[in-house]
Motif scaffolding. Structure first.
Motif: not given
Length: 266
Positions: A189-191, A242-260
């Protein structure tokens, strides 16, 4: 880059020579100067100098066939204005009061709104990881612990193949563009974390990469895998089947105060 360094060294050298000459003449009573008064009156020239450096650096894109770095241009103009206003105040010339300047803060929101309105919905895969182009070179830092930030400008990642690793990106005023279509994905898992105050976050994913996304936008719009929403405090999540069973997984944690915030597969 070498040209800019030569100019910086030349300007600093001339300033040092000039200061030495003035102090030498003062010691021999040729002129009468007060170093304390000079520093107190003319210190805003430092802001003017760095404003000019940022302004000229941002405009180099016109001559190099690249687009202007808006973050660097904006910050250069801001430093120029502040330096000139401080200098006028110290020398007794007409200047703008800081109360009036504070009243102009909504211009930041107007600028960001125009930037979001005019930005293309799908950008080309022209950013890079190994050859990253970042606006605001004076304020961009990268740490060995996987944290990278840019106060004013842009962070663009992904042009040639690169090894993806855990990373945290942050931008104050500007954009974060992560093009992962040519990334070499490690097992496990890559974060990736991407956060900002004012601006945009755009992530471009390869079509088959198992991904989990958490996106939060305090004020603005959010589009994750085609699910769009906008307004105040909008949060959207997505997870591949298929996220839980995948050998290669990507986790994205994204946040923005004002924008897109935008995440798409390409």
């Amino acid at each position: 880059m070498q040209t800019r360094h030569r100019w910086n060294r030349l300007i600093v050298a001339l300033l040092v020579i000039g200061a030495g000459t003035l102090f030498l003449l003062d010691n021999f009573y040729v002129i009468d100067i007060s170093p304390g008064e000079i520093i107190a009156d003319f210190w805003p020239l430092i802001l003017v100098y760095f404003g000019l450096v940022n302004l000229l650096q941002s405009l180099r894109g016109v001559f190099d066939g690249r687009r202007i770095c808006s973050g660097e241009l904006l910050f250069g103009l801001l430093l120029l204005f502040l330096g000139a206003n401080f200098l006028a105040m110290n020398l007794g010339f007409p200047h703008v009061s800081w109360l009036d300047i504070w009243k102009l803060w909504p211009l930041i929101l107007i600028y960001l709104g125009i930037r979001l309105l005019l930005s293309p919905r799908i950008k080309s895969r022209s950013s890079s990881h190994s050859d990253q182009r970042k606006g605001g070179q004076w304020y961009r830092h990268e740490h060995g612990d996987g944290y990278e930030y840019n106060l004013f400008g842009e962070i663009n990642v992904g042009k040639v193949p690169f090894s993806l690793e855990n990373k945290h990106y942050w931008v104050g005023f500007g954009s974060i563009d992560l093009n992962l279509t040519q990334a070499i994905i490690p097992n496990g898992e890559t974060l990736l974390r991407a956060n900002g105050m004012f601006g945009s976050i755009n992530v471009y994913l390869p079509s088959q990469l198992p991904t989990r996304v958490n996106g939060l936008c305090q004020l603005g719009s959010i589009d994750i895998m085609g699910v769009e929403d906008g307004g105040i405090i909008k949060q959207t999540s997505f997870q591949s089947p298929d996220f839980e069973e995948a050998e290669q997984r990507l986790v994205l944690d994204l946040s923005m105060v004002c924008g897109e915030i935008r995440v798409v597969r390409v």
